[in-house]
Scaffold this active site. Structure first.
Site, mmCIF file in Angstrom:
data_model
loop_
_atom_site.group_PDB
_atom_site.id
_atom_site.type_symbol
_atom_site.label_atom_id
_atom_site.label_comp_id
_atom_site.label_asym_id
_atom_site.label_seq_id
_atom_site.Cartn_x
_atom_site.Cartn_y
_atom_site.Cartn_z
ATOM 1 N N ASN A 22 -0.088 7.955 -8.987
ATOM 2 C CA ASN A 22 1.165 8.315 -9.670
ATOM 3 C C ASN A 22 1.226 7.687 -11.060
ATOM 4 O O ASN A 22 2.287 7.291 -11.516
ATOM 5 C CB ASN A 22 2.363 7.853 -8.831
ATOM 6 C CG ASN A 22 2.330 8.398 -7.422
ATOM 7 O OD1 ASN A 22 2.809 9.489 -7.149
ATOM 8 N ND2 ASN A 22 1.725 7.642 -6.504
ATOM 9 N N GLU A 27 -1.174 1.948 -5.060
ATOM 10 C CA GLU A 27 -1.082 3.399 -4.783
ATOM 11 C C GLU A 27 -2.269 4.135 -5.407
ATOM 12 O O GLU A 27 -2.215 5.338 -5.604
ATOM 13 C CB GLU A 27 0.285 3.976 -5.144
ATOM 14 C CG GLU A 27 0.778 3.719 -6.534
ATOM 15 C CD GLU A 27 0.022 4.520 -7.578
ATOM 16 O OE1 GLU A 27 -0.911 3.930 -8.198
ATOM 17 O OE2 GLU A 27 0.332 5.708 -7.777
ATOM 18 N N TRP A 28 -3.333 3.381 -5.693
ATOM 19 C CA TRP A 28 -4.656 3.911 -6.070
ATOM 20 C C TRP A 28 -4.642 4.757 -7.363
ATOM 21 O O TRP A 28 -5.485 5.631 -7.553
ATOM 22 C CB TRP A 28 -5.249 4.743 -4.921
ATOM 23 C CG TRP A 28 -4.935 4.189 -3.581
ATOM 24 C CD1 TRP A 28 -5.308 2.965 -3.108
ATOM 25 C CD2 TRP A 28 -4.180 4.816 -2.521
ATOM 26 N NE1 TRP A 28 -4.831 2.790 -1.833
ATOM 27 C CE2 TRP A 28 -4.148 3.904 -1.449
ATOM 28 C CE3 TRP A 28 -3.540 6.055 -2.395
ATOM 29 C CZ2 TRP A 28 -3.475 4.187 -0.256
ATOM 30 C CZ3 TRP A 28 -2.876 6.343 -1.218
ATOM 31 C CH2 TRP A 28 -2.838 5.413 -0.159
ATOM 32 N N GLY A 29 -3.637 4.532 -8.227
ATOM 33 C CA GLY A 29 -3.576 5.287 -9.476
ATOM 34 C C GLY A 29 -3.104 6.720 -9.296
ATOM 35 O O GLY A 29 -3.159 7.520 -10.234
ATOM 36 N N ASP A 82 0.825 -1.212 0.000
ATOM 37 C CA ASP A 82 0.000 0.000 0.000
ATOM 38 C C ASP A 82 0.860 1.263 0.000
ATOM 39 O O ASP A 82 2.096 1.189 0.053
ATOM 40 C CB ASP A 82 -0.922 -0.062 1.239
ATOM 41 C CG ASP A 82 -2.325 0.401 0.917
ATOM 42 O OD1 ASP A 82 -2.487 1.269 0.045
ATOM 43 O OD2 ASP A 82 -3.270 -0.100 1.565
ATOM 44 N N ASP A 138 -10.456 3.135 -3.389
ATOM 45 C CA ASP A 138 -11.093 1.884 -2.957
ATOM 46 C C ASP A 138 -12.509 1.718 -3.506
ATOM 47 O O ASP A 138 -13.296 2.661 -3.540
ATOM 48 C CB ASP A 138 -11.161 1.832 -1.425
ATOM 49 C CG ASP A 138 -9.791 1.603 -0.809
ATOM 50 O OD1 ASP A 138 -8.794 1.627 -1.561
ATOM 51 O OD2 ASP A 138 -9.723 1.411 0.409
#
Ligand code: GLA
Length: 414
Positions: free
Chosen positions: A210, A206-208, A173, A228
């Protein structure tokens, strides 16, 4: 003699100082390393691809959050086998956040002794004995998203610990890491995994934030593209839209990850969950079940165990399907080409009422003439030909329920 001893000591001191600095500054504010990920060596290039098709398995987070313990993991391992999930392809059993509580004086991460009294190695052995693969969760930063110990400053020691336990998959994460450079941090983590010599799938989370679709292939095997998921239709629609923009990045060895499945968690209707599963399949997304596998309804099993739809997801060509027709009135037609020359088409209905939709062969790259059609949810073969009289102009027409999907596979020339 004296000079070389002094210079050796100086080197040792300098090295120790550098190491301390690295540990202190890892994931601290203001650190902006910009090393590009290292190019693969010849040996790495020849190494087996870890995820030639999208990974499939189970992850604890969506249903259980921090309420994880070894009883749940053993019970889920049993259920993966008994329900036929393992046979259908779900191989990775992953414990998400909250299994870890502290670090020992040797720096090694410590699993919660009350929740995992037998220890992680014994748990991994149990999972492996069932024919499954074992996964855990960490964070690039000093703490995980739930505030447990993260990997910052301990990449090598953690990788070695996980390899000792027999870990096959790790989700990493990005909490508490805002000032860091994601490509180089995840590449450092990948390198620590590689140094163990054990093949371990790296799930980048990293949830998009970067743009991982521009750098994550070769670093990890899957990368989250969105925030999420929630167990509701609005979240689903939003995630499908966001993940669909990066189809070019996906392929054997590296996959866009629109987050884990919510199928079976109760927040959506049967039709909505079918749409969820169909689109994850057609987008070549990892299929990580996120429900309680020990207590599945027949409807949930019908979805998660639909082998026709799973075959779409696991197809070796590894193409992420795309929207080929955007209807102005709330319908979409998706298409994914498969290795045997067939095409899968999903008709999606975003509206609140039934919607008639159709597709022409020319719109999905099927040559003019006969083509065999199979409905992947009804599990019915439907011979469709331009001359049947029922269908004209080489098109296939369906009625799609509200928030639902019709998914077919079409073999040209048969
Ligand atoms: C983040 C991740 C989730 C889950 C939690 C755990 O929110 O995106 O998938 O791993 O952390 O705390």
């Amino acid at each position: 003699m004296m000079t070389s001893k002094i210079s050796r000591m100086t080197w040792v001191a300098a090295f120790a100082a550098l190491l301390a600095l690295a540990i202190l500054t890892a994931c601290g504010p203001g650190k902006t390393t910009k090393e590009p990920p290292a190019a693969p060596t010849a040996a790495e290039a020849a190494a087996p691809v870890l995820a030639p098709v999208p990974p499939m398995g189970f992850n604890t987070w969506n249903k259980f959050g921090c309420n994880v313990d070894e009883k749940l993991i053993r019970g889920t391992a049993d259920a993966l086998v008994e329900t036929g999930m393992l046979d259908a392809g779900y191989r990775y059993l992953v414990i998400d956040d909250c299994w870890q509580v502290s670090r020992g004086t040797d720096g090694r991460i410590v699993a919660d002794p009350e929740r995992f009294p037998s220890g992680m190695k014994a748990l991994a052995d149990y999972v492996h004995a069932k024919g499954l693969l074992f996964g855990v969760y960490s964070d690039i930063g000093p703490k995980t998203c739930a505030g447990r110990p993260g990997a910052a400053g301990f990449f090598d020691i953690d990788a070695a610990t996980y390899a000792d336990w027999g870990v096959d998959y790790i989700k990493v994460d990005w909490c508490h890491c805002d000032d860091l450079d994601a490509p180089s941090e995840y590449a450092r983590f990948r390198d620590a995994l590689r140094r163990t010599g054990r093949p371990i799938v790296l799930s980048i989370c990293e949830w998009g934030r970067n743009d991982p679709w521009t750098w994550a292939k070769g670093v990890g095997q899957l990368w989250r593209t969105t925030a999420d998921i929630g167990d509701d239709w609005e979240s689903l629609v939003w995630i499908i839209g966001a993940n669909s923009r990066h189809a070019d990045a996906a392929g054997p060895g590296g996959w866009n990850d629109p987050d884990m499945l919510e199928v079976g968690n109760g927040g959506m209707t049967f039709d909505e969950y079918k749409t969820h599963f169909s689109l994850w399949a057609i987008m070549a997304a990892p299929l990580m079940a996120g429900n309680d596998l020990r207590a599945m309804t027949d409807e949930t099993k019908k979805i998660l165990l639909n082998k026709d739809v799973i075959a779409v997801n696991q197809d070796p060509l590894g193409v992420q399907g795309r929207v080929v027709i955007e209807r102005g009135y709330g319908g979409q037609v998706w298409m994914k080409p498969l290795a045997d020359g067939s095409k899968v088409v999903a008709f999606v209905n975003y509206t609140e009422r039934e919607l008639a939709q159709y597709v022409r062969w020319s719109q999905i790259g099927i040559p003019s003439g006969p083509a065999r059609v199979r409905d992947l949810w009804a599990h019915e073969d439907k011979g469709v030909h331009a001359d049947t009289g029922k269908h004209y102009d080489e098109r296939f027409e369906v009625k799609v329920p509200a928030h639902g999907v019709v998914m077919v596979r079409i073999w040209p020339g048969q």
